[in-house]
Design an enzyme around this catalytic site. Structure first.
Site, PDB file in Angstrom:
ATOM      1  N   ASN A  95       0.804  -1.275   0.085  1.00 13.12           N
ATOM      2  CA  ASN A  95      -0.022  -0.006   0.160  1.00 13.12           C
ATOM      3  C   ASN A  95       0.801   1.187   0.013  1.00 13.12           C
ATOM      4  OD1 ASN A  95       0.601  -0.859   2.582  1.00 13.12           O
ATOM      5  ND2 ASN A  95      -1.082   0.234   3.676  1.00 13.12           N
ATOM      6  N   MET A  96       0.202   2.352  -0.588  1.00 14.51           N
ATOM      7  CA  MET A  96       0.903   3.608  -0.645  1.00 14.51           C
ATOM      8  C   MET A  96       0.236   4.521  -0.190  1.00 14.51           C
ATOM      9  SD  MET A  96       3.422   3.822  -3.752  1.00 14.51           S
ATOM     10  CE  MET A  96       2.222   3.874  -5.128  1.00 14.51           C
ATOM     11  N   GLU A  97       0.504   5.843   0.545  1.00 13.75           N
ATOM     12  CA  GLU A  97      -0.416   6.800   0.978  1.00 13.75           C
ATOM     13  C   GLU A  97       0.454   8.106   0.594  1.00 13.75           C
ATOM     14  OE1 GLU A  97      -0.301   5.883   5.064  1.00 13.75           O
ATOM     15  OE2 GLU A  97      -1.949   4.530   4.882  1.00 13.75           O
ATOM     16  N   HIS A 108      -4.075   0.758  -2.529  1.00 15.71           N
ATOM     17  CA  HIS A 108      -4.087  -0.531  -1.580  1.00 15.71           C
ATOM     18  C   HIS A 108      -3.179  -1.733  -1.965  1.00 15.71           C
ATOM     19  CE1 HIS A 108      -8.335   0.761   0.339  1.00 15.71           C
ATOM     20  NE2 HIS A 108      -7.315   1.531   0.171  1.00 15.71           N
ATOM     21  N   GLU A 110      -3.520  -4.966  -2.614  1.00 17.74           N
ATOM     22  CA  GLU A 110      -4.341  -5.804  -3.442  1.00 17.74           C
ATOM     23  C   GLU A 110      -4.281  -5.210  -5.035  1.00 17.74           C
ATOM     24  OE1 GLU A 110      -5.288  -4.866  -0.795  1.00 17.74           O
ATOM     25  OE2 GLU A 110      -6.797  -6.347   0.157  1.00 17.74           O
ATOM     26  N   CYS A 135     -10.454  -4.912   1.955  1.00 20.47           N
ATOM     27  CA  CYS A 135     -11.294  -3.964   2.358  1.00 20.47           C
ATOM     28  C   CYS A 135     -12.535  -4.042   1.335  1.00 20.47           C
ATOM     29  CB  CYS A 135     -10.627  -2.551   2.532  1.00 20.47           C
ATOM     30  SG  CYS A 135     -10.368  -1.803   0.834  1.00 20.47           S
ATOM     31  N   CYS A 138     -11.387  -2.820  -2.250  1.00 21.24           N
ATOM     32  CA  CYS A 138     -10.433  -3.706  -3.089  1.00 21.24           C
ATOM     33  C   CYS A 138     -11.281  -4.866  -3.240  1.00 21.24           C
ATOM     34  CB  CYS A 138      -9.292  -4.360  -1.906  1.00 21.24           C
ATOM     35  SG  CYS A 138      -7.952  -3.250  -1.887  1.00 21.24           S
TER      36      CYS A 138
HETATM   37 ZN   LIG Z   1      -8.049  -2.136   0.252  1.00 19.83          ZN
END
Ligand SMILES: [Zn+2]
Length: 317
Positions: A95-97, A108, A110, A135, A138
Site C-alpha cells: 500500500n501507498m499513501e 491498497h 491488492e 477492504c 479492494c
Molecule cells: Zn483495500
C-alpha cells in the site's frame, strides 16, 4: 502489520532462499515461475504456503506515512502456455499513501500487486495473498478482473490469536456476495484482458511514447478515457501506469497511481521517487485524469511539471 526492515523480513523466510530473494529484490518485486518451481522443490511446500511466507517481505515496500499500517500482497499470475513449469510468476504489492493529498488517492496492497502483474503482461490471476482482510474497496476492484470467476482465490493470512490455521483460501464471491460488476453494465470481459485502443500522437519523445503505449493498454470501458502515465527517474528508467476503471467508479485506479505503484515495485525497496519527467497521455472525454495526476505529482515531485499530451484515435481504426 508494523514496520520491519528488509533484512528483518528476509531473515524470517527459509534460509535456503534468502540470498536468491535478496538478489531478485534488488531488481524488482517479481519472482519468475522457474525460480518458484525450484524453491518449492527445495522447500517441500506448496505455492500457497510460499506466498503466505513471503507476505512480510512484500509489506516492506509499503509507503504509509499516514496510517503506519503496512500491507503486503502477492499476486500469482497464470501459468505460461509454452512453459514447462505449471506455476505462474509472483508479483509483490504494497500500500501507498500520499502526504498532502486526500485519502482517496491511497493505493491498497491488492491494487498494487494486481497492477504489478498487469503491467508485466499478465492477463489474469490465479490467486492473491494478503496479510490483512481485503477492504470493501479492494473486493470491488478485484471483481473487475475478467478472470475473477475462473478459480481465482484469495489467500488470507490468519490472525494467530483467532486461528490455528496459517491462512484461509476462499473465492472472491465469499468476500463479495451479490456483487455488482462489468456484466451488470452489459460488458463482456474485464480488467487485465489484452487490448489495444489504436491511440496516436505525433511525438517521437521516448517518455511520451511510453505513456502512449500505456494508454493504448488501459482499461476504460465506461468512459473511454483511455489514459497512461510515464515517469522517468534520474537514471533514465521509465515506469508506466495504465488507467484501470471500475464498474462502481470509485475503486478506479488512476494512471498516476498505477505508474507510482509500478515504480515502487520495480526499484529496490524504499528507493527514492526520483522523478525527473512525467507525461500523461489521454483521450479526454467526459472525464480527465489531468487534475489528479498533477495533484499527486505535486505531492511527490513539486519541481516536475506534468507534460500533458492529448491523444487521438488512429484513422486506421
Ligand atoms: Zn483495500
Amino acid at each position: 502489520m508494523t514496520h520491519v526492515t528488509l533484512e528483518q523480513a528476509i531473515a524470517k523466510v527459509p534460509l535456503a532462499i534468502q540470498s536468491e530473494l535478496r538478489t531478485i529484490l534488488d531488481q524488482h518485486a517479481v519472482i519468475d515461475s522457474s525460480v518458484i518451481t525450484s524453491w518449492l522443490d527445495r522447500l517441500g511446500i506448496d505455492i500457497d504456503t510460499l506466498m503466505i511466507e513471503l507476505l512480510p517481505v512484500a509489506a516492506i515496500y509499503a509507503r504509509v506515512p499516514i496510517s503506519n499500517f503496512y500491507v503486503g500482497a502477492i499476486a500469482l499470475g497464470k501459468p505460461k502456455s509454452n512453459s514447462e513449469v505449471d506455476s505462474g510468476n509472483l508479483y509483490f504489492g504494497a500500500n501507498m499513501e500520499f502526504v498532502g493529498q486526500a485519502l482517496s488517492f491511497s493505493v491498497h496492497g491488492e491494487q498494487s500487486a494486481t497492477t504489478n502483474a498487469w503491467l508485466h503482461g499478465e492477463t489474469g490471476l490465479q490467486a492473491l495473498a494478503i496479510n490483512a482482510a481485503p477492504c470493501g474497496y479492494c473486493r470491488q476492484f478485484l471483481y473487475e478482473m475478467a478472470t475473477v470467476n475462473q478459480d481465482f482465490v484469495i489467500l488470507l493470512k490468519a490472525n494467530k490469536a483467532q486461528s490455528e490455521q496459517t491462512y484461509t483460501s476462499n473465492i472472491l464471491p465469499y468476500f463479495l456476495p451479490e456483487a455488482f460488476g462489468p456484466a451488470d453494465l452489459g460488458l463482456k470481459g474485464g480488467l487485465m484482458e489484452t487490448v489495444f485502443h489504436g491511440l496516436e500522437t505525433c511525438s517521437t519523445d521516448d517518455v511520451v511514447l511510453a505513456a502512449l503505449s500505456a494508454a493504448n493498454q488501459s482499461y476504460a470501458p465506461y468512459t473511454k478515457n483511455f489514459a497512461g502515465v510515464a515517469l522517468k527517474d534520474s537514471h533514465g528508467n521509465i515506469f508506466t501506469g495504465r488507467y484501470a476503471e471500475n464498474a462502481a467508479y470509485n475503486p478506479s485506479m488512476s494512471p498516476m497511481e498505477s505508474a507510482l505503484t509500478y515504480m515502487n515495485m520495480n526499484k529496490s525497496p524504499q528507493s527514492l521517487f526520483d522523478i525527473c519527467d512525467a507525461v500523461l497521455v489521454e483521450v479526454e472525454t467526459t472525464i480527465s485524469q489531468r487534475p489528479v495526476t498533477e495533484a499527486v505529482l505535486s505531492s511527490i515531485s513539486p519541481r516536475v511539471v506534468l507534460r500533458y499530451v492529448p491523444a487521438t484515435l488512429s484513422s486506421n481504426k
